[in-house]
Structures are given as C-alpha cells and as structure tokens.
Design an enzyme around this catalytic site. Sequence first.
Site, PDB file in Angstrom:
ATOM      1  N   VAL A 194       0.847  -1.185   0.000  1.00  0.00           N
ATOM      2  CA  VAL A 194       0.000   0.000   0.000  1.00  0.00           C
ATOM      3  C   VAL A 194       0.883   1.235   0.000  1.00  0.00           C
ATOM      4  O   VAL A 194       1.864   1.309   0.734  1.00  0.00           O
ATOM      5  CB  VAL A 194      -0.906   0.006   1.243  1.00  0.00           C
ATOM      6  CG1 VAL A 194      -1.766   1.250   1.258  1.00  0.00           C
ATOM      7  CG2 VAL A 194      -1.774  -1.223   1.256  1.00  0.00           C
ATOM      8  N   CYS A 195       0.538   2.210  -0.834  1.00  0.00           N
ATOM      9  CA  CYS A 195       1.343   3.427  -0.933  1.00  0.00           C
ATOM     10  C   CYS A 195       0.480   4.607  -0.522  1.00  0.00           C
ATOM     11  O   CYS A 195      -0.182   5.221  -1.338  1.00  0.00           O
ATOM     12  CB  CYS A 195       1.861   3.612  -2.353  1.00  0.00           C
ATOM     13  SG  CYS A 195       2.759   5.129  -2.611  1.00  0.00           S
ATOM     14  N   ILE A 196       0.455   4.894   0.787  1.00  0.00           N
ATOM     15  CA  ILE A 196      -0.225   6.108   1.232  1.00  0.00           C
ATOM     16  C   ILE A 196       0.708   6.851   2.161  1.00  0.00           C
ATOM     17  O   ILE A 196       1.573   6.268   2.805  1.00  0.00           O
ATOM     18  CB  ILE A 196      -1.580   5.829   1.925  1.00  0.00           C
ATOM     19  CG1 ILE A 196      -1.447   4.712   2.937  1.00  0.00           C
ATOM     20  CG2 ILE A 196      -2.655   5.538   0.922  1.00  0.00           C
ATOM     21  CD1 ILE A 196      -2.694   4.514   3.753  1.00  0.00           C
TER      22      ILE A 196
END
Lengths: 646, 167
Positions: free
Chosen positions: B88-90
């Site tokens: 996940v890329c947040i």
Amino acid sequence: MRSLGLSALSLALTAVVIGNAFYQKKQFYPSVVYITKSNPSMAVIYIQFFVIVLMLGKLLRKIFLGTLRPAEFEHLMERFWYALTETCLAFTVFRDDFNPRFVALFTVLLFLKSFHWLAEERVDYMERSPVIGWLFHVRVASLLSVLGLLDYLMIVHAYESVALKGPTVQLVFGFEYAILITMVANTTVKYVLHAAELRADSPWENKAVFLLYTELVIGLIRVILYVLFVIIMAKIYALPMFVFRPMFFTMRNFKKALNDVIMSRRAIRNMNTLYPDATPEELAMSDNICIICREDMVSNSKKLPCGHIFHTTCLRSWFQRQQTCPTCRLNILRTPTNVTSSPPPPRPEGVNAPNINPNAGIQVPLPGFNMNNNNNNNNINIGQENPFTNLFAQNFGQAQAGATGANAGGNGTAGQVPPHVPPFVLPPFPFMAPYAIPPPPMPPNLNTLTDEELRALEGNERRHVEERLKLLQNVQLLLDAANSLMNQYSLVTARLPPIPAAATSSTVVPPSTAVSGAASTSSSTPTANSVSPEPSTSQAAFDPAAAKSATPKKDIITPVKSAQIDTNKPQSTLPEIEKDVRIEDLGSEEHADTVKHSQHNSTPTPSTSRQTSEVDPDDTELSEIRRRRLQKFQQQNDSVKTTTNE
Amino acid sequence: MAGSALRRLMAEYRQLTLNPPEGIVAGPISEDNFFEWEALIAGPEGTCFEGGVFPAKLVFPPDYPLSPPKMKFTCEMFHPNIFADGRVCISILHAPGDDPMGYELSAERWSPVQSVEKILLSVVSMLAEPNDESGANVDAAIMWRDNREEFNKIARRIVRKTLGLPS
C-alpha cells in the site's frame, strides 16, 4: 525432509566408499591409504564431513535455541551467503596455504558465526515477545557464555600461533574471533538490559540511553579492529577485500550510533532546558494518556510549546528522529522559546526633561565604564554654563560621593544616579525638575508573564541567566529612578528655605548608618553587587551584560556615555545641607515609591497612563487570563483530535 | 515489563477489539508475535469495491511507533495506490524523512500519534477515493482516470474473487 534424504544419501555413499575400500584391501591401514589416494572417495568423505557439521549445528540449535522463527531463518541464510562469499574471497589471499585444515578452520568459523547471529536475533526478539520463560533465559545465557568462551580460546590460539610462527592465516582467524567476541559482548549487554527491564514493573527509562552508548562503544571498538586489521593485512599480504563489506557496514553503524547519541543528547538537553514538566493540573485536564506509548502519564511528562504533553522518554526517542511535535508537527527547534521578558521602557516624548534620569537608570551597568573618565570634563562644562547648574551638580555629586565613597571604593552602582545635566535645557528653577521627570520604566509584573517568558527565565544556560539578569536590572532601574527622584526632592527642599537646613541639622545621622542604608539599597539589587566588585574590574565584568541590555535601547546609550559622577570631590566641602538631604533620601524608600505613584497619576503623558492601566488590572484579572489560556489549550487539543480523526 | 513497542501494540489491539471501527477487523496473526498483524477491510459502500473483504498483512518494525508499519494486501488488488505486489502506498505509512513519490506533505506522514486504526481508516478512504497522482500502479491510475467503466469491472471481479465467488 529433503535435508534428511540428502544426509541419508551422503551416509549411504560414505558407507559404500568405506565398504569398497575394506572389500578391496581387507585391512584398516591399506584401506585408509586407498581412500585418501582416490579423489572420488575423498570427495564423498568431505561431503560426509559437511553433513556431520550441519547435523551438529542442528543439534546445537535444538539445544540452545529450540525452533527458529521464519524471520530468524531468513536472516541467517542471508548473512550466511554473504559470509560464504567473503570466505571464498579470503581463500584467494591465502591460496598458498590452501589445504584441508584451512578449509576446516573456515568451516568452524562460519559455524560459530551463525550461532552468534542467531543469539543476536534471539536477544533482539526478547523485547518483542510477550512471554519469556525461564527456558529462554537458560538457553540464551548458556549460549552466550559458550560462544564467548570459544571465541576467547580461538583468539588465544591464534595469538600463540602468530607469536610462534609469525604472521600466518591465523591472523585472520584471530581478528575474526575478536570481532565475534565484541558481538558477544554487545549481545550480552543487550540481554542483561532487556532482562532487567522484564523484571521491572514499570518501564525502565534509561534503557534506551544505555543501549545507545553500548552501540557506540562496541561500534568504535569494531571500527578500530577493522582498521588495524586492514593495515596489518595490507602490509603483510594484500589488501583484504573480504573484510571491506563488513567494515563498511560497521562504519556505517558506528556513524549512525554516533549520530543517535548526539541527537539523543540534544533532545535530552532541549527537554531539560526548554520545556517545563507538565503540572498535575495540566495532566488532569488532558486525557492523561501519552499518545506515543498509549499509557497513562503519572509523572515524568513534558509540555511542548504547543501545549501537547508526552512522556519524557517517549519524547526523547521521538526527538532523536525528528524535532517536531508528534501531534501538531510544530517544529520545536524553530519555535522561539526565548521571548524577551521586558519590552524596552517607554520613552516619553514631548516632555522637556531637564534631567534625563531614565537614561541614567538604564545606564546602570555602565558607571564603572566612564564615571571616572569624564568627570572633570563635565564638571568644567557645567561650571562654565550656569551657576545654578554648577551648584546643582556639585551638590548632587557630593551626595553621591558621600554615599559611594564610604561604600567600598565608590562602586555603588545601585545608589548612584549620575545627573547628566545638559545645560541648555535646564530650567531656571531646579525645583521644577521633579514634576518633569519622566516615569521610570516598569519591570514586568511577574504574575502576568506568559509561558514563554517564564520559560526564558528557567534553566541554567547562559541565555536564561541573562534573562534573569535583565529582569533584575529592570528592578534595579526602578530603584535607581526612585532614588534619583528622592535626590531631586531633597535638592528642592534643601534649596527652598535656608532655615530648614539648620533646623534639621540636629537630626543628622552619623555617616555609617547612612552608608548602611545605601548598602541595603544596593543589596536589594543583586545584579549591581555581584557584577561590580571593584571599579577597575567592573568594566570587564559588565561588558557582556551591558551589551545585552543595551541592544534594545541603542538610542539611549549615547547620552549615557557622557553621564558622569563627581566622585573626586573632596569630602571636606560637603555642606551640612548635603547630610540633611541624604538622610531624607536614604531613609524613605517607601516615600519615594508613593511620590512616584502620585507622579504617575498626575502626569498626563499617554505612556504613563497606559502603564498604570496595564499594571493594576493584571493583578485582578490574573485568574481570568489563566482560565482563558487553559480553555485555549483544550480547544487546540480538540481541534487536533478531530482533524487527525478525519 | 515488556518492550514499549510491544506494549503499545497490545494496547492498540485491546482498543481495536473493544471498539472495532466499522468494516475493519485487525489483530496479530499469532499471539506469540505481536509484530505481524492481519487485517480484513470491507470495501467501502457506494464504490466499486463495495461488498469485498480484502485481507492485508501489517508488519511492524521493532521501534514502532517511531517508525511506521508496512502494509500489504494479500489478495489480488487493482488500485492506483496499491503496487502490483499488494504493497500500500499512502502517505500515512511513510516516515517523514523519505518521500518516494516526492509530493507528500510532511503533515500527512507518519508520526507516533497515528495508529493501526487510523492507517486502516485511511486505506478505506483510499479505496473509496484513489489518488491518481501517486503512481504505485500506473496502469490502474490511467484506467481509473480515463476508462472508469473498465476499472469498475476489474474491481468488481476482484471483489467477487475475494468472496470466493466465480467471476
């Protein structure tokens, strides 16, 4: 399962080889010779040897470590392959010594290394495991002691071998085991620290600091070992390529440890000096939970300038990485915490002051500076101008001389107010003076200081001390102003009727009491006493403080420089009137105060009226302000919570 | 007394089990290791991921909460902010020092104040509103912007797959 099959296969192969040899030669010795002569047989035997080592390793692992976690196994394999590559590189350096014994020694080294890594992983895991049983302690303790002992024996062996036969490949082994023994030491320290924390009921606050310093010391030892080794190896053999990778990592770790220690120290220093401890009321008002560790805050919590409260230890470990408030990300290093507590005193304008006493008061740190230099100069000047002025200056100067001359070498900075009298603005009647004197600057009311101002007064660092000095100087200023006011009054009263002088001469007090009065006046202002022990040294002692206090008042400094006192005036010329004046002057501090206040009220200048209105209601509204500030903090907290929840 | 990271994770686990947020279940995979969690995230209603239940794995560093955990979906995902391998890329999962995409404000980054619950809530809102400026999955970002229907179709297929239904 596969490894089991492989070991079975290797065992079978060995059995076949040995059986074959026996079958062909029938006797023990010839069959051994046959096996060693035949290369395929030797290959099988070597393989069998490695299998035995592996099985021994598994056995030891079962004894000391139990089952490995997947992560542990993964890390082990990763490090193992790197180490194997480095070992192969090492072989190239020692290709002349290459023999089975050499290979065996390297195998043992790799074998022991693996256990060092596993022990390290295990101890690191201690902190993260919810349940640590006694078996764990027994295993780790025994493993660490066995590894330490083996390392030590190997180092001794390598040392003796090198001492006996000169530099051989044993040099490498000695060095490798020395590195390993530092690893054991590091792991042991960590283990002891973790175990101590596990036993304690409350979190151990200084553990992180101890760990940091352990890392630093061990890292330093390792770096030294590596550098020494590279130098020695480069001199005797060739550049040891096989240690470059671990050396690089060791140096990087050392740099990181050093950086961590520096950051940690800075964070601790900041917290000790800049941020106040949270008071119980503040804790009660917040939800009392440190949002970093999610635990109750009972004690040891700090309040940041933005009002957020955290555990001291939690903050410290966070500040090691980042200098921001965890909640609102306020950059705490850029936030000015050193707000000046005293605004520059108001300079009344439009008042045609015959006597710039406020300047003289502000100049307080300076008298040692120039009072002796310019004295005569000024006296002559005044004397030429106006007889009134002359008299005025003489009287004043003598009064001062009387007070200060007795007061240990004329230092009394507190009692002295140099009457710098610019002749051209002097009114014809000196008694007008009291009514025209501008009000002295008020030191800030201590009850109404803001948090930043209070913080600026806290701590033991230089700027805090300076901040305190500044406040004290303001107090001193006020006293000086009152003093000078009294002098003016007494001058006027002394001048008006000539008769009262004789009438009051009966009440003359001996100079000693007068002096003690002066001394008490000056002792109430510790700055003056502490910083001007002697006129000769006072200049140097005052320099920084003077420069500091002068910065906001640059415009005032210039007239100050020319301010003088006539301390050289001979005592004998002191008229009776003077004594009279001094008695009144020194004995009536309160009187001076009231006079000043009445003057405040009577002077219609805007600045004074503002001052009085500032000072008085503050006292009554103190609680109101405090309440409002607390409400503000609460609102801030709430708003931050809601935004983060989004 | 155990380590501070462990205690914090335990506290968070307790909090999550006592007051579970809607559409989120999370907890350690095994009680022996509190540093690896499993989470189930329900696709937010009214989006193309509605109805799906997406499993993910959270791995916490030893110095948690000073460093952020890593999060990875263990099912197939097709989303502009999720790498093809499920990572996940947040911004909330990025430590303030590093900025892989070069556009994130430090105010959105990780800080010890954040928690598992906040991360998972951010992921839910990320599912509902992808950020097509971060190119974790460029194909998905382009498709989400230019060909929404196709994107929705793939999303629905993934939803059915996570539920074990034939697609």
